[in-house]
Design a protein around this motif. Structure first.
Motif, PDB file in Angstrom:
ATOM      1  N   GLN A 165     -30.671  28.071  99.129  1.00  0.00           N
ATOM      2  CA  GLN A 165     -31.016  26.827  98.456  1.00  0.00           C
ATOM      3  C   GLN A 165     -29.728  26.115  98.079  1.00  0.00           C
ATOM      4  OE1 GLN A 165     -34.151  25.758  98.123  1.00  0.00           O
ATOM      5  NE2 GLN A 165     -34.955  27.643  99.059  1.00  0.00           N
ATOM      6  N   GLN A 166     -29.560  24.891  98.572  1.00  0.00           N
ATOM      7  CA  GLN A 166     -28.384  24.126  98.198  1.00  0.00           C
ATOM      8  C   GLN A 166     -28.779  22.691  97.901  1.00  0.00           C
ATOM      9  OE1 GLN A 166     -25.415  23.445 101.303  1.00  0.00           O
ATOM     10  NE2 GLN A 166     -26.899  24.003 102.883  1.00  0.00           N
ATOM     11  N   ASN A 167     -27.991  22.062  97.084  1.00  0.00           N
ATOM     12  CA  ASN A 167     -28.223  20.667  96.734  1.00  0.00           C
ATOM     13  C   ASN A 167     -28.204  19.820  98.001  1.00  0.00           C
ATOM     14  OD1 ASN A 167     -27.359  17.847  95.967  1.00  0.00           O
ATOM     15  ND2 ASN A 167     -27.640  18.728  93.915  1.00  0.00           N
ATOM     16  N   GLU A 168     -29.159  18.913  98.136  1.00  0.00           N
ATOM     17  CA  GLU A 168     -29.264  18.076  99.328  1.00  0.00           C
ATOM     18  C   GLU A 168     -27.984  17.291  99.607  1.00  0.00           C
ATOM     19  OE1 GLU A 168     -31.558  17.765 101.688  1.00  0.00           O
ATOM     20  OE2 GLU A 168     -32.702  19.380 100.791  1.00  0.00           O
ATOM     21  N   LYS A 169     -27.238  16.954  98.554  1.00  0.00           N
ATOM     22  CA  LYS A 169     -26.000  16.191  98.722  1.00  0.00           C
ATOM     23  C   LYS A 169     -24.780  17.098  98.882  1.00  0.00           C
ATOM     24  CE  LYS A 169     -27.685  12.163  96.161  1.00  0.00           C
ATOM     25  NZ  LYS A 169     -27.448  11.233  95.017  1.00  0.00           N
ATOM     26  N   GLY A 170     -25.023  18.415  98.906  1.00  0.00           N
ATOM     27  CA  GLY A 170     -23.925  19.336  99.136  1.00  0.00           C
ATOM     28  C   GLY A 170     -23.107  19.663  97.904  1.00  0.00           C
ATOM     29  N   GLY A 171     -23.524  19.218  96.733  1.00  0.00           N
ATOM     30  CA  GLY A 171     -22.786  19.501  95.517  1.00  0.00           C
ATOM     31  C   GLY A 171     -23.281  20.773  94.860  1.00  0.00           C
ATOM     32  N   GLY A 172     -22.380  21.533  94.241  1.00  0.00           N
ATOM     33  CA  GLY A 172     -22.768  22.751  93.552  1.00  0.00           C
ATOM     34  C   GLY A 172     -22.915  23.931  94.494  1.00  0.00           C
ATOM     35  N   PRO A 173     -22.992  25.140  93.921  1.00  0.00           N
ATOM     36  CA  PRO A 173     -23.058  26.357  94.732  1.00  0.00           C
ATOM     37  C   PRO A 173     -24.378  26.504  95.477  1.00  0.00           C
ATOM     38  CG  PRO A 173     -23.369  26.881  92.416  1.00  0.00           C
ATOM     39  CD  PRO A 173     -23.002  25.425  92.478  1.00  0.00           C
ATOM     40  N   ILE A 174     -24.371  27.415  96.447  1.00  0.00           N
ATOM     41  CA  ILE A 174     -25.575  27.739  97.220  1.00  0.00           C
ATOM     42  C   ILE A 174     -26.181  29.014  96.650  1.00  0.00           C
ATOM     43  CG2 ILE A 174     -26.478  28.368  99.485  1.00  0.00           C
ATOM     44  CD1 ILE A 174     -24.187  26.874 100.751  1.00  0.00           C
ATOM     45  N   THR A 175     -27.467  29.000  96.398  1.00  0.00           N
ATOM     46  CA  THR A 175     -28.177  30.201  95.947  1.00  0.00           C
ATOM     47  C   THR A 175     -28.699  30.939  97.179  1.00  0.00           C
ATOM     48  OG1 THR A 175     -28.844  29.112  93.889  1.00  0.00           O
ATOM     49  CG2 THR A 175     -30.054  31.103  94.538  1.00  0.00           C
ATOM     50  N   VAL A 176     -28.272  32.183  97.335  1.00  0.00           N
ATOM     51  CA  VAL A 176     -28.622  32.969  98.518  1.00  0.00           C
ATOM     52  C   VAL A 176     -29.503  34.149  98.123  1.00  0.00           C
ATOM     53  CG1 VAL A 176     -27.753  34.308 100.469  1.00  0.00           C
ATOM     54  CG2 VAL A 176     -26.441  32.335  99.621  1.00  0.00           C
ATOM     55  N   GLU A 177     -30.648  34.248  98.779  1.00  0.00           N
ATOM     56  CA  GLU A 177     -31.529  35.397  98.613  1.00  0.00           C
ATOM     57  C   GLU A 177     -31.356  36.296  99.838  1.00  0.00           C
ATOM     58  OE1 GLU A 177     -36.289  36.498  98.065  1.00  0.00           O
ATOM     59  OE2 GLU A 177     -35.639  34.422  98.349  1.00  0.00           O
ATOM     60  N   PHE A 178     -31.198  37.586  99.602  1.00  0.00           N
ATOM     61  CA  PHE A 178     -30.942  38.528 100.683  1.00  0.00           C
ATOM     62  C   PHE A 178     -32.196  39.295 101.064  1.00  0.00           C
ATOM     63  CE2 PHE A 178     -26.904  37.780  98.552  1.00  0.00           C
ATOM     64  CZ  PHE A 178     -26.069  37.503  99.631  1.00  0.00           C
ATOM     65  N   ALA A 179     -32.183  39.828 102.275  1.00  0.00           N
ATOM     66  CA  ALA A 179     -33.369  40.501 102.808  1.00  0.00           C
ATOM     67  C   ALA A 179     -33.522  41.920 102.283  1.00  0.00           C
ATOM     68  CB  ALA A 179     -33.313  40.514 104.336  1.00  0.00           C
ATOM     69  N   ASN A 180     -32.415  42.555 101.893  1.00  0.00           N
ATOM     70  CA  ASN A 180     -32.487  43.974 101.533  1.00  0.00           C
ATOM     71  C   ASN A 180     -32.009  44.231 100.107  1.00  0.00           C
ATOM     72  OD1 ASN A 180     -33.555  44.738 104.120  1.00  0.00           O
ATOM     73  ND2 ASN A 180     -31.522  44.409 104.973  1.00  0.00           N
ATOM     74  N   ARG A 181     -30.903  44.942  99.924  1.00  0.00           N
ATOM     75  CA  ARG A 181     -30.587  45.443  98.585  1.00  0.00           C
ATOM     76  C   ARG A 181     -29.718  44.536  97.721  1.00  0.00           C
ATOM     77  NH1 ARG A 181     -27.456  48.056 102.278  1.00  0.00           N
ATOM     78  NH2 ARG A 181     -25.202  48.275 101.896  1.00  0.00           N
ATOM     79  N   LEU A 182     -29.018  43.585  98.298  1.00  0.00           N
ATOM     80  CA  LEU A 182     -28.164  42.727  97.483  1.00  0.00           C
ATOM     81  C   LEU A 182     -29.009  41.803  96.604  1.00  0.00           C
ATOM     82  CD1 LEU A 182     -25.172  41.535  99.736  1.00  0.00           C
ATOM     83  CD2 LEU A 182     -25.125  43.146  97.833  1.00  0.00           C
ATOM     84  N   PRO A 183     -28.602  41.611  95.356  1.00  0.00           N
ATOM     85  CA  PRO A 183     -29.349  40.695  94.482  1.00  0.00           C
ATOM     86  C   PRO A 183     -29.084  39.236  94.856  1.00  0.00           C
ATOM     87  CG  PRO A 183     -27.392  41.490  93.350  1.00  0.00           C
ATOM     88  CD  PRO A 183     -27.457  42.237  94.647  1.00  0.00           C
ATOM     89  N   THR A 184     -30.002  38.365  94.502  1.00  0.00           N
ATOM     90  CA  THR A 184     -29.818  36.930  94.709  1.00  0.00           C
ATOM     91  C   THR A 184     -28.562  36.485  93.967  1.00  0.00           C
ATOM     92  OG1 THR A 184     -32.192  36.579  94.945  1.00  0.00           O
ATOM     93  CG2 THR A 184     -30.849  34.654  94.367  1.00  0.00           C
TER      94      THR A 184
END
Length: 420
Positions: A136-155
């Motif tokens: 999930q990232q801001n449509e204008k590209g500002g701010g960090p990207i929130t990444v959800e992983f498929a296995n053991r790493l936390p969001t």
């Protein structure tokens, strides 16, 4: 750039190289790889032009690559009876290479070298058996990207996500909101790589290649372990867009189905192909893929960026070079522009686009030279090539055929300032 959080997806060539340079710029890097371990198999690849420049900027890498080269000294092109009609050898000058590279190395060996150069860096963490599930990232590209992983790493949140996961990049599809095959340009060709126990070269360090009608190419090369490494290519007419479909269907069914397809495709071809196919059916390191190019309108979207085959698969033998150069330029441009990621990404695009455009060029006559479709075409090609090899014209003209044969200094990569 100190404190920048970077997620790199893919731990083959582009990924570890990007991690190396981002860490030198002071970033905190996480590298994820969907396979449970480092992949140490794969075909022979080579490092050319701008890739040589980047390699020489990484202390110890050139010596490590030279220590693991494939030992191949040249390529002989043979007739069905095994008699060669032309041979190409390395130039002996790593800054002006021929079809035979001074830095010919197996993909897995290069991946191991890059991993070993980065695995103990306190700014780099590797996580195997993991992949991106969503971003999930801001449509204008500002701010960090929130990444959800498929296995053991936390969001988690990252300032930058670097896709280095190949031509069919899932990360590109998620970040750009497109299909996995969007931006992929087929070449109507495919290739299968594997090793065989029998030494069909009788100890020679000169590889051999053979062509049969129907665009069928067989290449057998030496391996330091005494095995032979084999590449089988199926090259179809450029405008026959349905030709790769049976191969794609076989790919969906797994290696056994692909082996059966390839065996049928090469049935009765001649030369040593029967022994090659027998070895293929028994091989444990079989790998096959369609040969494609990736052409994206932009190398980045927001704070997601593409490096290597994910953004510039070349189908011209320059993929490794583009991966090394892209990783270096990306980290360098981000560092050069301080905290301005947007400016750094624009700089990356501006620096890499001319290089990509040049290296993705495939001479229009190249498929016909590699594997003509007819017996007459093979006869004509053989005689022309025999003349070229005898006169050594190729040594003086090959640098004009494609970017991969250019001089090392042609692309003039910039020098950057690094934190560490």
């Amino acid at each position: 750039m100190p404190g920048l959080k970077v997620l790199v997806v893919g731990a083959s060539i582009a990924g570890p190289t990007a991690a190396y340079w981002f860490a030198k710029a002071g970033a905190n890097v996480t590298v994820i790889e969907r396979f449970p371990n480092l992949r140490t198999g794969g075909q022979n690849i080579d490092i050319r032009t701008a890739g040589v420049t980047v390699m020489r900027k990484m202390p110890g890498m050139e010596a490590a690559v030279r220590a693991k080269t494939t030992t191949m000294e040249g390529i002989s092109f043979v007739r069905e009876n095994g008699r060669p009609y032309g041979t190409i050898k390395a130039t002996g000058n790593p800054d002006q290479q021929s079809l035979v590279s001074e830095y010919e190395i197996f993909r897995g060996d290069l991946a191991r070298i890059l991993f070993d150069m980065t695995k103990d860096n306190r700014n780099i963490k590797y996580v195997f058996g993991e992949q991106v599930a969503s971003m999930q990232q801001n449509e204008k590209g500002g701010g960090p990207i929130t990444v959800e992983f498929a296995n053991r790493l936390p969001t988690s949140e990252y300032d930058l996500v670097v896709a280095c996961d190949g031509a069919t990049s899932r990360t590109r599809a998620i970040a750009f909101g497109c299909g996995v095959r969007d931006y992929i340009k087929p070449t109507n060709s495919w290739v299968a790589y594997f090793s065989i126990e029998k030494d069909l070269l009788d100890g020679s360090k000169i590889a051999q290649s053979y062509c049969a009608p129907g665009g069928r190419f067989v290449g057998v090369g030496p391996d330091p372990s005494g095995l032979n490494r084999v590449g089988l290519m199926g090259i179809n007419p450029r405008k026959n867009y349905d030709a790769p479909l049976p191969f794609r269907e076989a790919l969906k069914q797994g290696d056994d189905a692909v082996k059966q397809y390839v065996a049928q495709h090469y049935k009765g071809v001649g030369w040593k192909t029967g022994e090659v196919v027998k070895g293929m059916m028994e091989s444990k390191d079989f790998y096959a893929s369609e040969i494609v190019q990736v052409k994206v309108p932009s190398l980045y979207k927001g704070r997601s960026v593409l490096v290597g085959d994910a953004g510039s698969a070349a189908a011209s033998g320059t993929g490794t070079t583009l991966a090394l150069a892209g990783a270096y330029v990306l980290a360098g441009e981000i560092g050069k522009h301080g905290g301005d990621l947007a400016a750094g990404l624009r700089g990356y695009e501006e620096r890499m686009r001319p290089l990509i455009d040049d290296m993705q060029k495939v001479p229009p006559f190249f498929p016909a030279i590699m594997a003509p479709q007819t017996a007459w075409g093979i006869w004509l090609r053989n005689h022309i090539f025999a003349f070229i090899a005898w006169t050594r014209i190729l040594e003086f003209t090959q640098r004009f055929f494609a970017g991969g044969f250019a001089n090392t200094d042609k692309y003039g990569l910039p020098d950057y300032d690094w934190v560490t």
